[in-house]
Design a protein around this motif. Sequence first.
Motif, short mmCIF file in Angstrom:
data_model
loop_
_atom_site.label_atom_id
_atom_site.label_comp_id
_atom_site.label_asym_id
_atom_site.label_seq_id
_atom_site.Cartn_x
_atom_site.Cartn_y
_atom_site.Cartn_z
N GLU A 1 0.84 -1.20 0.00
CA GLU A 1 0.00 0.00 0.00
C GLU A 1 0.88 1.26 0.00
O GLU A 1 1.96 1.27 0.59
N PRO A 2 0.36 2.30 -0.63
CA PRO A 2 1.10 3.57 -0.63
C PRO A 2 1.26 4.12 0.78
O PRO A 2 0.38 3.94 1.63
N LEU A 3 2.38 4.77 1.03
CA LEU A 3 2.61 5.44 2.31
C LEU A 3 2.54 6.94 2.07
O LEU A 3 3.13 7.46 1.11
N THR A 4 1.86 7.66 2.94
CA THR A 4 1.72 9.11 2.76
C THR A 4 2.99 9.84 3.21
O THR A 4 3.79 9.31 3.99
N SER B 1 4.06 8.51 -7.10
CA SER B 1 3.21 9.15 -6.09
C SER B 1 1.79 9.29 -6.64
O SER B 1 1.60 9.47 -7.84
N GLU B 2 0.85 9.17 -5.75
CA GLU B 2 -0.56 9.22 -6.14
C GLU B 2 -1.30 10.17 -5.21
O GLU B 2 -1.10 10.15 -3.99
N THR C 1 4.81 4.89 -3.56
CA THR C 1 5.14 3.48 -3.73
C THR C 1 6.43 3.36 -4.55
O THR C 1 6.79 4.28 -5.28
N ILE C 2 7.08 2.22 -4.40
CA ILE C 2 8.30 1.97 -5.18
C ILE C 2 7.89 1.59 -6.60
O ILE C 2 6.95 0.80 -6.78
N ALA C 3 8.57 2.16 -7.59
CA ALA C 3 8.13 1.97 -8.98
C ALA C 3 9.05 1.05 -9.77
O ALA C 3 8.85 0.86 -10.96
N ARG C 4 10.04 0.48 -9.11
CA ARG C 4 10.96 -0.40 -9.84
C ARG C 4 11.40 -1.51 -8.90
O ARG C 4 11.44 -1.32 -7.68
N ASP C 5 11.72 -2.65 -9.46
CA ASP C 5 12.20 -3.79 -8.68
C ASP C 5 13.39 -3.37 -7.80
O ASP C 5 14.40 -2.91 -8.33
#
Lengths: 154, 154
Positions: B22-25, B55-56, B64-68
Amino acid sequence: MRRDSRLSGVLHILLHMARQSEPLTSEALARAMATNPVVVRRTMAGLRDTGLVHSEKGHGGGWTIARDPARITLHDIYLALGKPDVLAMSNRNDAPGCLVEQAVNEALGSAFAEAEALLLRRFSEVTLAQLSESFDRRFAKRGADFALETIHAE
Amino acid sequence: MRRDSRLSGVLHILLHMARQSEPLTSEALARAMATNPVVVRRTMAGLRDTGLVHSEKGHGGGWTIARDPARITLHDIYLALGKPDVLAMSNRNDAPGCLVEQAVNEALGSAFAEAEALLLRRFSEVTLAQLSESFDRRFAKRGADFALETIHAE
DNA sequence: TCTCATGTAACTTTACATGGTACATGATGA
DNA sequence: TCATCATGTACCATGTAAAGTTACATGAGA
């Protein structure tokens, strides 16, 4: 982050001092470093306390080198300056309770330590005398008037 | 000289992010870094622009992390932070007219460059995934409650 | 449409190295 | 002895960069 150039500045004036026997005043050195005589005294205080240079008051006074330049390493000067920070980065927290941060600290910390150790090792391998010889080679190539007062005059 | 701990701080929160989907703020991350949400957004902006994180906005938004993580090195993060200064020391003058100072600059400059290159090489050899595994080993040894919110609560 | 969250500009605060002033101390020379 | 020169150092001023803060625009759910 503003970067510390005291080592560079001190080396510069030490080399000038090494190339002449008469004492140089804080004021003359300040001109060469483009700064203030008080800043020079403050910076040189550490070198005086560790016996690298000698200072004399009164008429004809000033600063002289107190040890054979072949026996002064950059590391000696680094120590005399009070071991200024080598790296501009550091861990955020030295003793974190968070295990995640501990993992980060270990990885970063060992990399930081290696880089710092390398730099200090290089420092201990270079003497003032070697720098002076390096200057001699440059001077032989494009000789000119390199009296302290002349070259740094505005 | 104040030392930059952004890399350390960013790694810390990236690892926390890597361990949950889950995204973290920014606010939650700011608590973990003991700082301000705006500082987090400012710092993370570089990582977002280089595609390391996403970011959302709005409800359920955050980072969130966008790459492995196995394909993110410390060097990638260093670049995303805008190549902050590595060393706290530098030459006083980059292009001095004084041959003495040129000799000093050459000696110091090469030592500085070596140390910096070593550190950046180390950075490129370490991935986020490796740090995460290092955490796993610590966790296995002295397991506890390591939820982001819990461990960083005051 | 209300709330939540990021994006970002602008301003304030803090930290600290450097710059600078003032004056005490001590050495030299007339 | 006394004037002058030079360092020693305490103390204050200044410049600057990072961090902290406020404010508000933008966009995404519910």
